[in-house]
Design a protein around this motif. Structure first.
Motif, mmCIF file in Angstrom:
data_model
loop_
_atom_site.group_PDB
_atom_site.id
_atom_site.type_symbol
_atom_site.label_atom_id
_atom_site.label_comp_id
_atom_site.label_asym_id
_atom_site.label_seq_id
_atom_site.Cartn_x
_atom_site.Cartn_y
_atom_site.Cartn_z
ATOM 1 N N ASP A 102 0.834 -1.213 0.000
ATOM 2 C CA ASP A 102 0.000 0.000 0.000
ATOM 3 C C ASP A 102 0.860 1.252 0.000
ATOM 4 N N SER A 103 1.919 1.247 0.803
ATOM 5 C CA SER A 103 2.768 2.441 0.888
ATOM 6 C C SER A 103 3.443 2.733 -0.446
ATOM 7 N N LEU A 104 3.855 1.693 -1.170
ATOM 8 C CA LEU A 104 4.487 1.903 -2.471
ATOM 9 C C LEU A 104 3.453 2.331 -3.518
ATOM 10 N N GLU A 105 2.265 1.752 -3.464
ATOM 11 C CA GLU A 105 1.225 2.112 -4.431
ATOM 12 C C GLU A 105 0.775 3.558 -4.234
ATOM 13 N N GLU A 106 0.634 3.971 -2.982
ATOM 14 C CA GLU A 106 0.203 5.349 -2.700
ATOM 15 C C GLU A 106 1.255 6.368 -3.111
ATOM 16 N N ALA A 107 2.525 5.962 -3.111
ATOM 17 C CA ALA A 107 3.605 6.880 -3.474
ATOM 18 C C ALA A 107 3.825 6.976 -4.972
ATOM 19 N N SER A 108 3.152 6.120 -5.744
ATOM 20 C CA SER A 108 3.355 6.080 -7.191
ATOM 21 C C SER A 108 2.088 6.522 -7.917
ATOM 22 N N SER A 109 2.288 7.163 -9.062
ATOM 23 C CA SER A 109 1.150 7.524 -9.921
ATOM 24 C C SER A 109 1.081 6.627 -11.154
ATOM 25 N N GLU A 110 1.972 5.635 -11.241
ATOM 26 C CA GLU A 110 2.065 4.779 -12.410
ATOM 27 C C GLU A 110 1.095 3.598 -12.308
ATOM 28 N N PRO A 111 0.731 2.997 -13.436
ATOM 29 C CA PRO A 111 -0.169 1.831 -13.394
ATOM 30 C C PRO A 111 0.481 0.595 -12.777
ATOM 31 N N ARG A 112 1.797 0.554 -12.740
ATOM 32 C CA ARG A 112 2.509 -0.510 -12.043
ATOM 33 C C ARG A 112 3.754 0.103 -11.407
ATOM 34 N N TYR A 113 4.188 -0.455 -10.292
ATOM 35 C CA TYR A 113 5.247 0.175 -9.502
ATOM 36 C C TYR A 113 6.213 -0.892 -8.991
ATOM 37 N N PRO A 114 7.533 -0.575 -8.970
ATOM 38 C CA PRO A 114 8.522 -1.564 -8.524
ATOM 39 C C PRO A 114 8.491 -1.735 -7.009
ATOM 40 N N ILE A 115 8.780 -2.961 -6.557
ATOM 41 C CA ILE A 115 8.754 -3.231 -5.120
ATOM 42 C C ILE A 115 10.077 -3.786 -4.603
ATOM 43 N N ASP A 116 11.047 -4.017 -5.485
ATOM 44 C CA ASP A 116 12.273 -4.705 -5.079
ATOM 45 C C ASP A 116 13.497 -3.830 -5.268
ATOM 46 N N ALA A 117 14.629 -4.322 -4.803
ATOM 47 C CA ALA A 117 15.873 -3.552 -4.854
ATOM 48 C C ALA A 117 16.446 -3.454 -6.258
ATOM 49 N N TYR A 118 15.983 -4.274 -7.192
ATOM 50 C CA TYR A 118 16.535 -4.302 -8.543
ATOM 51 C C TYR A 118 15.638 -3.587 -9.553
ATOM 52 N N GLY A 119 14.438 -3.204 -9.133
ATOM 53 C CA GLY A 119 13.491 -2.579 -10.051
ATOM 54 C C GLY A 119 12.979 -3.526 -11.112
ATOM 55 N N ARG A 120 12.989 -4.835 -10.817
ATOM 56 C CA ARG A 120 12.573 -5.850 -11.795
ATOM 57 C C ARG A 120 11.228 -6.485 -11.452
ATOM 58 N N VAL A 121 10.752 -6.310 -10.225
ATOM 59 C CA VAL A 121 9.469 -6.867 -9.801
ATOM 60 C C VAL A 121 8.496 -5.708 -9.631
ATOM 61 N N LEU A 122 7.439 -5.708 -10.436
ATOM 62 C CA LEU A 122 6.476 -4.616 -10.412
ATOM 63 C C LEU A 122 5.086 -5.172 -10.112
ATOM 64 N N VAL A 123 4.286 -4.396 -9.404
ATOM 65 C CA VAL A 123 2.930 -4.810 -9.043
ATOM 66 C C VAL A 123 1.924 -3.910 -9.761
#
Length: 280
Positions: A102-123
């Motif tokens: 939730d914290s990552l989704e609220e901080a992003s305006s994109e349709p999908r957002y990265p959740i990992d240290a490599y920027g390779r896993v997006l939700v």
């Protein structure tokens, strides 16, 4: 373009990438993106594991794969993922740290957002059209995370009101979409399980394929209740008692122009990575 589809990885974040790498080497066919149908096991803090994940993690350290390998950059993993150069786009399951997401989704305006240290896993945000481009091809997908609930509970593992609103907006657009990716299945009148909102969405939006996991059932292909979308139950990415992956745990979708073709990856290939060798 090709998309590899997996479900219910439960912490084994590296395994889909390794299977795709093996698939490309063995077949000579490139994969452009990985799609994942929820129950990632995205728990950055082991103190926040849900009860079921905590129970499994006591017997299987792989359940903590996100914490162990994807919260802090590991140079060897980073090099492998950079060489592979493929993203994994996921929906939420019911076994995730939803506060973290939730914290990552609220901080992003994109349709999908990265959740990992490599920027390779997006939700994915639920109910929002995502477009994935490779060369001249574009694959359109909609993700719907979490699970439905017959009791109307609003706890984080269950579909939220803002996600229902996004799904209603999508229905009003009335546009064709290639793939629906969800964790839960559409509602089953006989068993009472599933997500009613998915059934409503399938009857309003013309999807070509619907991929889901969650149920524990074997891999299957059948028509959805709308009579036109092919519904694919992807087998969970779990090792059986003999240490090998079950059939139907890896599916590849190929798009060429308006054509979409489905390949269920042969178990002879997935058997190359066993419970005892896949981390090597």
């Amino acid at each position: 373009m090709r998309a590899a589809v997996f479900s219910d990885i439960h912490g084994k974040f590296l395994l889909p990438f390794k299977l795709v790498d093996l698939y490309q080497q063995e077949t000579g066919r490139s994969v452009d993106v990985i799609l994942q149908c929820g129950d990632m096991g995205a728990f950055p803090d082991p103190q926040r594991l849900d009860r079921a994940t905590l129970r499994h993690a006591s017997r299987d350290r792989d359940e903590l794969g996100f914490h162990d390998h994807f919260v802090t950059r590991d140079p060897d993993i980073a090099a492998h993922l950079d060489e592979l150069d493929i993203d994994m786009i996921c929906v939420r399951g019911n076994h995730e740290d939803h506060g973290f997401l939730d914290s990552l989704e609220e901080a992003s305006s994109e349709p999908r957002y990265p959740i990992d240290a490599y920027g390779r896993v997006l939700v994915c945000r639920s109910g929002v059209v995502q477009e994935i481009r490779a060369g001249e091809e574009t694959l359109s997908i909609v993700g719907v995370g979490r699970i439905g609930d017959r009791k109307g509970r609003s706890a984080p593992p269950f579909l939220q009101d803002h996600e229902r609103a996004a799904m209603r907006r999508l229905q009003r657009l009335r546009r064709d979409v290639d793939l629906l990716i969800s964790h839960d299945q559409e509602f089953d009148e006989e068993t009472g399980f599933g997500m009613r909102e998915l059934t409503e969405l399938l009857h309003q939006v013309p999807f070509r394929f619907h991929f889901h996991g969650h149920t524990g059932a074997p891999f299957s292909r059948r028509l959805a209740s709308n009579g036109s979308t092919e519904r694919i139950k992807v087998k969970e990415l779990e090792f059986g008692p003999s240490g090998i992956l079950d059939p139907g745990c890896m599916v590849v979708v190929e798009k060429q122009g308006t054509s979409l073709e489905l390949e269920v990856v042969d178990q002879a290939l997935t058997n190359r990575l066993t419970q005892y060798t896949w981390r090597l």
